[in-house]
Every structure is written in C-alpha cells, then in structure tokens.
Design a protein around this motif. Structure first.
Motif, PDB file in Angstrom:
ATOM      1  N   ILE A  18    -132.544 -50.097  11.272  1.00 44.30           N
ATOM      2  CA  ILE A  18    -131.555 -50.192  12.339  1.00 44.30           C
ATOM      3  C   ILE A  18    -130.490 -51.038  11.438  1.00 44.30           C
ATOM      4  O   ILE A  18    -129.009 -50.568  11.490  1.00 44.30           O
ATOM      5  N   VAL A  19    -130.804 -52.126  10.669  1.00 45.86           N
ATOM      6  CA  VAL A  19    -129.716 -52.789  10.081  1.00 45.86           C
ATOM      7  C   VAL A  19    -128.827 -52.058   8.939  1.00 45.86           C
ATOM      8  O   VAL A  19    -127.826 -52.323   8.915  1.00 45.86           O
ATOM      9  N   VAL A  20    -129.775 -51.405   8.288  1.00 40.09           N
ATOM     10  CA  VAL A  20    -129.095 -50.424   7.057  1.00 40.09           C
ATOM     11  C   VAL A  20    -127.843 -49.615   7.921  1.00 40.09           C
ATOM     12  O   VAL A  20    -126.680 -49.379   7.607  1.00 40.09           O
ATOM     13  N   ALA A  21    -128.365 -49.042   8.938  1.00 42.85           N
ATOM     14  CA  ALA A  21    -127.428 -48.042   9.633  1.00 42.85           C
ATOM     15  C   ALA A  21    -126.401 -48.749  10.267  1.00 42.85           C
ATOM     16  O   ALA A  21    -125.340 -48.446  10.014  1.00 42.85           O
ATOM     17  N   GLU A  27    -131.802 -40.899  16.413  1.00 34.87           N
ATOM     18  CA  GLU A  27    -130.878 -39.900  16.893  1.00 34.87           C
ATOM     19  C   GLU A  27    -129.427 -40.457  16.483  1.00 34.87           C
ATOM     20  O   GLU A  27    -129.152 -41.513  16.552  1.00 34.87           O
ATOM     21  N   LEU A  28    -128.692 -39.349  16.363  1.00 32.67           N
ATOM     22  CA  LEU A  28    -127.273 -39.640  15.817  1.00 32.67           C
ATOM     23  C   LEU A  28    -126.197 -38.429  16.342  1.00 32.67           C
ATOM     24  O   LEU A  28    -126.410 -37.460  16.446  1.00 32.67           O
ATOM     25  N   LYS A  61    -127.668 -41.374   8.882  1.00 31.42           N
ATOM     26  CA  LYS A  61    -128.480 -40.274   9.458  1.00 31.42           C
ATOM     27  C   LYS A  61    -129.949 -40.577   9.119  1.00 31.42           C
ATOM     28  O   LYS A  61    -130.810 -40.381   9.784  1.00 31.42           O
ATOM     29  N   LYS A  62    -130.287 -40.939   7.639  1.00 37.93           N
ATOM     30  CA  LYS A  62    -131.467 -41.276   7.112  1.00 37.93           C
ATOM     31  C   LYS A  62    -132.109 -42.144   8.039  1.00 37.93           C
ATOM     32  O   LYS A  62    -133.426 -42.600   8.162  1.00 37.93           O
ATOM     33  N   ALA A 111    -118.232 -34.719   5.503  1.00 34.89           N
ATOM     34  CA  ALA A 111    -118.390 -36.267   5.249  1.00 34.89           C
ATOM     35  C   ALA A 111    -119.906 -36.612   5.293  1.00 34.89           C
ATOM     36  O   ALA A 111    -120.130 -37.773   4.818  1.00 34.89           O
ATOM     37  N   MET A 112    -120.520 -35.807   5.956  1.00 33.69           N
ATOM     38  CA  MET A 112    -122.100 -35.995   5.985  1.00 33.69           C
ATOM     39  C   MET A 112    -122.749 -35.670   4.707  1.00 33.69           C
ATOM     40  O   MET A 112    -123.995 -36.029   4.479  1.00 33.69           O
ATOM     41  N   THR A 113    -122.057 -34.965   3.726  1.00 36.69           N
ATOM     42  CA  THR A 113    -122.533 -34.746   2.187  1.00 36.69           C
ATOM     43  C   THR A 113    -122.680 -36.010   1.547  1.00 36.69           C
ATOM     44  O   THR A 113    -121.700 -36.616   1.265  1.00 36.69           O
ATOM     45  N   GLU A 114    -123.783 -36.288   0.820  1.00 32.64           N
ATOM     46  CA  GLU A 114    -124.208 -37.295  -0.123  1.00 32.64           C
ATOM     47  C   GLU A 114    -122.914 -37.189  -1.040  1.00 32.64           C
ATOM     48  O   GLU A 114    -122.922 -36.165  -1.815  1.00 32.64           O
TER      49      GLU A 114
END
Length: 138
Positions: free
Chosen positions: A39-42, A117-118, A112-113, A85-88
């Motif tokens: 959660i914190v990373v996101a 849910e996103l 996303k990782k 934008a979702m492309t690494e």
C-alpha cells in the motif's frame, strides 16, 4: 476513517508525507507488514507522480475493516495515452525531475503491481483520477 492530503506541484520536499501518515494508520490497525508495504509503495508512487507531473492535487484514503481505498485526483495536465503511461520505463518527466532521481517511468507500473484493484481516468488539459484498493487481510 478517512484521511485527506493536499499535494503541491513540484514540492518534492513534501513528497512522502501522505504515504507516511497512511503507513502509521495501517500499523495502528495491525495490518500485516507485507500488505502495508504494498500500500505504501503504491501511495508513494502516486504522490510523487502528482508532485512531478501535475499542477497539484489531492490524495484521499478511506479505511474499512476489509480494505483501504485510495483516490488520487490531480489538476492537469492529464495523460494522453494511459496504455503507454503504464509501460515500464515510459516517462514524460522533465530533465529537472529526472536529475532529482525521479521520472524513471516506473510510477504507474509499480502502482499496478502493488494494488489489488486499479482504475485510471484522465482527460488531457483537465487532470487524472487514479483509484486503487488493497485488501487489508492479505
């Protein structure tokens, strides 16, 4: 419980305050440390994205017994191509932002990782709304 944070554009000295506060709440709720980390990373990635790319915005965290839902709303400029934008590695960060060590193009992929849910909605010239949810029970 609900927490709200205003995020200023370009103010990297404040980036991380929302994620730190949310982490403290999750620890008080005795959430599994592995779940807290995700959660914190996101939240941190979302926070940095608002600081680096937008004209400012807000993060709202809503807690229940089963999950936490985070809403990140910014005030432009919006994302022209969400798929790209979702492309690494894809980044629109300025040279100034990259020189500070941000803007590697991993923000949205890392969000996303690290979420269960996103959803992302964006309108060029208006802004972006990012919503994600994480189950608190693993």
């Amino acid at each position: 419980m609900k927490l709200e944070f205003d995020i200023a554009s370009g103010d990297f000295s404040q980036a991380g305050q929302a994620s730190s506060r949310i982490k403290k709440v999750l620890k008080q709720l005795q959430v599994d440390p592995k779940v807290i980390k995700r959660i914190v990373v996101a939240v941190y990635e979302a926070e940095v994205n608002v600081v680096a790319h937008s004209l400012g915005g807000q993060i709202i965290a809503e807690f229940s017994n089963e999950y936490v839902e985070i809403t990140v709303q910014d005030c432009g400029p919006g994302i022209a191509d969400i798929g790209q934008a979702m492309t690494e590695g894809y980044s629109t960060a300025s040279k100034k932002v990259r020189d500070m060590g941000f803007g590697a193009g991993m923000g949205l992929p890392n969000i996303k990782k690290n979420t269960d849910e996103l959803s992302i909605e964006s309108t060029v010239g208006k802004g972006t709304c990012l919503k994600f949810k994480n189950n608190l029970n693993g």
